[in-house]
Every structure is written in C-alpha cells, then in structure tokens.
Design a protein around this motif. Sequence first.
Motif, PDB file in Angstrom:
ATOM      1  N   SER A 113      -0.413  -7.101 -24.704  1.00 52.16           N
ATOM      2  CA  SER A 113      -1.448  -7.674 -23.843  1.00 52.16           C
ATOM      3  C   SER A 113      -2.761  -6.912 -23.912  1.00 52.16           C
ATOM      4  O   SER A 113      -3.789  -7.418 -23.448  1.00 52.16           O
ATOM      5  N   ASN A 114      -2.725  -5.684 -24.431  1.00 60.15           N
ATOM      6  CA  ASN A 114      -3.935  -4.857 -24.517  1.00 60.15           C
ATOM      7  C   ASN A 114      -4.606  -4.710 -23.149  1.00 60.15           C
ATOM      8  O   ASN A 114      -5.829  -4.673 -23.052  1.00 60.15           O
ATOM      9  N   GLU A 115      -3.794  -4.632 -22.105  1.00 65.11           N
ATOM     10  CA  GLU A 115      -4.284  -4.478 -20.727  1.00 65.11           C
ATOM     11  C   GLU A 115      -5.172  -5.646 -20.289  1.00 65.11           C
ATOM     12  O   GLU A 115      -5.984  -5.519 -19.375  1.00 65.11           O
ATOM     13  N   ASP A 116      -5.014  -6.798 -20.931  1.00 54.89           N
ATOM     14  CA  ASP A 116      -5.840  -7.972 -20.635  1.00 54.89           C
ATOM     15  C   ASP A 116      -4.994  -8.981 -19.853  1.00 54.89           C
ATOM     16  O   ASP A 116      -4.063  -9.572 -20.412  1.00 54.89           O
ATOM     17  N   SER A 140      -0.215  -5.866 -16.787  1.00 51.71           N
ATOM     18  CA  SER A 140      -1.554  -5.329 -17.004  1.00 51.71           C
ATOM     19  C   SER A 140      -2.251  -4.967 -15.703  1.00 51.71           C
ATOM     20  O   SER A 140      -3.220  -4.215 -15.711  1.00 51.71           O
ATOM     21  N   GLY A 141      -1.796  -5.533 -14.590  1.00 56.58           N
ATOM     22  CA  GLY A 141      -2.379  -5.184 -13.295  1.00 56.58           C
ATOM     23  C   GLY A 141      -3.566  -6.028 -12.911  1.00 56.58           C
ATOM     24  O   GLY A 141      -4.426  -5.579 -12.161  1.00 56.58           O
ATOM     25  N   SER A 162       7.886  -0.123 -15.825  1.00 56.14           N
ATOM     26  CA  SER A 162       6.859   0.915 -15.723  1.00 56.14           C
ATOM     27  C   SER A 162       5.881   0.687 -14.583  1.00 56.14           C
ATOM     28  O   SER A 162       5.396   1.643 -13.985  1.00 56.14           O
ATOM     29  N   ARG A 163       5.588  -0.578 -14.273  1.00 58.22           N
ATOM     30  CA  ARG A 163       4.629  -0.890 -13.227  1.00 58.22           C
ATOM     31  C   ARG A 163       5.155  -2.023 -12.346  1.00 58.22           C
ATOM     32  O   ARG A 163       5.789  -2.957 -12.850  1.00 58.22           O
ATOM     33  N   ALA A 164       4.869  -1.941 -11.071  1.00 63.30           N
ATOM     34  CA  ALA A 164       5.177  -3.029 -10.155  1.00 63.30           C
ATOM     35  C   ALA A 164       3.935  -3.886  -9.954  1.00 63.30           C
ATOM     36  O   ALA A 164       2.820  -3.483 -10.298  1.00 63.30           O
ATOM     37  N   VAL A 165       4.135  -5.084  -9.413  1.00 66.46           N
ATOM     38  CA  VAL A 165       3.022  -5.975  -9.089  1.00 66.46           C
ATOM     39  C   VAL A 165       3.169  -6.377  -7.627  1.00 66.46           C
ATOM     40  O   VAL A 165       4.172  -6.993  -7.258  1.00 66.46           O
ATOM     41  N   PHE A 206      -0.943  -0.092 -11.978  1.00 66.71           N
ATOM     42  CA  PHE A 206      -0.090   0.465 -10.937  1.00 66.71           C
ATOM     43  C   PHE A 206       0.125   1.958 -11.128  1.00 66.71           C
ATOM     44  O   PHE A 206       0.028   2.751 -10.183  1.00 66.71           O
ATOM     45  N   THR A 207       0.388   2.376 -12.370  1.00 63.77           N
ATOM     46  CA  THR A 207       0.620   3.797 -12.620  1.00 63.77           C
ATOM     47  C   THR A 207      -0.652   4.612 -12.399  1.00 63.77           C
ATOM     48  O   THR A 207      -0.589   5.764 -11.966  1.00 63.77           O
TER      49      THR A 207
END
Length: 349
Positions: A113-116, A140-141, A162-165, A206-207
């Motif tokens: 996703s490249n943080e996108d 990605s957040g 690794s991350r929650a939403v 999130f991290t």
Amino acid sequence: MDQTAARPGRRRRPAAPTVQDVAVEAGVSPMTVSRVLSGAAHVRPELRARVEAAVAKLDYHRNENARSLRPGHRSGLVGVTITNIANPYYAELQRGLEEVAARHGRRILVGNSNEDPALERQLVADFLGRRVEGLVVVPSGGPDADHLQPAALGGVPLVLASRAVPGVDVDTVLVDDVRGAREATATLLAEGHRRVAFLGHRLSAFTGQRRLEGFRLAHAQAGVPVVDELVRVGQQDAASAQQALTALLELDDPPTAVFSANNRNTVGAIRAIAARAATGGPPVRLFGFDSFELADLSPVALSVVDHDARELGARAAGLLFERLEGTVPRAPARLVELPVVLREHLRDR
C-alpha cells in the motif's frame, strides 16, 4: 471446410491435463485428487503419493481462476497488504504468514500500500474480486477505514497485523509498542541524557502514535521535560530520517541521544551520527525500535527494541485460519500483543 484448420504445418495445441486425467492416471476418484490438491487432511498416504506422482507425470496445473469461480469451491488464496515493501521487517512478517498458510494448503497474494489509504482500499477490493478466503492487513492508518469493516468484506474474515484501526472490531496482532518505547527512552534518561531526540514515522500510523506515547511517558515518569524541538515525525524512509537528524545535530544545543521509532529511521540516524562523528562531532547515543540485519555492526552506539516479525505474521495467520476453519467462528474480536526485548549492541570503542 475450415481453411484455417487445413493449413499445412499447423498443429493443434495438446489439451492441458484435467483433474479427470490425473484421477485415471492415479487410479483414484476425481474427488480424491481435489482433496489432495487442496491440502485436505485425512487422505491416506498411499493415495496422496499416487496423486502427487500422477500430477508430476502429467505436468498438471490447476486453473485457479476457473476454480475460484465455481460455486462452493475455495480459491485457496489469502490476501495480504503491507505498507512498505522496501522494509525487510515486512519480509519476515510475510514469511511467518506464508509458513502458516502453507500448512493449511493456502497461498498468499501480497500487495504494497506504500502507506497510501486509497491504494490500500483498492488492494482490498482487488483481493475480494479474486475471491480470497481471508485477509491480513497492515493498515495504512487513513481517516476512512470503512473498507475494513466486516460489512464491507462480505463475510471474508480479516486480521489486522502490527497496527489497530479505531472502530474496526476484528482480530488484531500488535507489538507492545508503548512499553518498548518507554523502556528504551527510560534507559537513555537513566544514562543521564536530558536532550533526547525522537525520530518517528507518520502519527496517523497506529505504531507512530504509540511509540511517541511511550517516549513521552518515560520522560514524565523520570520527571524530565520532553524537548519539543527535538521531536521529528513523518520520516518514512532512511533518507528523510538522516536529513531530519542532521538538522537536529546542527543545532547550537544538539541532542546527545536519539530514540528512533522504526528501523528505517534508525538506519537514517546511523548515517547522520556517523557523518557527524567523521567531522569530529561528539558521540550520540542511539536506541531504535525494530532490529535489522547487521544492527550489531553499527558504527555508532546502538541498542534496539526487538521483537519477532516472523512470529507476528504467524500469529496473524493463525487467528485467520481459526476463523476460516470454524474453530472460533462466533468468538468476539481478539487482541494479541506480542512482547518486546531490549537488546544491547554496544561494543567497546
């Protein structure tokens, strides 16, 4: 007469072998062939061996697209989105996922996703279009996560890794980010550092939020104020981290220690500190979150908050297959938080 078929020298391409061909060659039923190919348990070893030998002899390959479109048939695929394909951390996470998926007779499709957030949304839609059986997403957040809601997934189970939403109530595997960042920063403060820099990625991640929280918590518990001018966030790669820390080291009163919130920031920090030392600058202590290959050979004083990315991937896959196989189909969403370990890579100089 069909003139095309009558052309001299033109040969008809031999038909690809079918499940029925494999069944005849192995002397078993087509259902047994399908069970062996899908990785089903409880197939007698001698039958499995005959099917596998027939598959090899006939060079049989399943048509996964056609198979996945047949009603009642599984695709055998799990969709996985990660946020940074250039980060070796995610290679280890993917490895853990693949190992568990293989044991369950599945394969994974991986998208970056490249943080996108928009690209993440498209990847999830593409995976659903391919009829994946489940999803593992490193989110990605982005501000809008309705594409991750169970109602949007049509019954396809999802695990966040690794991350929650916030607001997405699904199985999630995290690392103990807050404790790791707090203990690392507390170590630097206990060593006597009072100007400690923070290098972090986007706070929408999130991290990123949790590791900055741990950094601030350590200062509060030690009664030492955070020096806000030394806090830098938004670095997504080693080059931007190096640039950010280089600017901090050029201050009239530069930091004497740095906490970096992920391994890409740590690599950039090492480069900035080493360049500063080469010009006669004072040593700078570094503590990073996430280890990386050759961290123990760092040319600057380095410690890391370590955890097992491969285990994180394996645990996420384990939660997913428990849902897929009906072990816990109606259980509430589960949260697993993996421990971290502080590792010293300091050497005598």
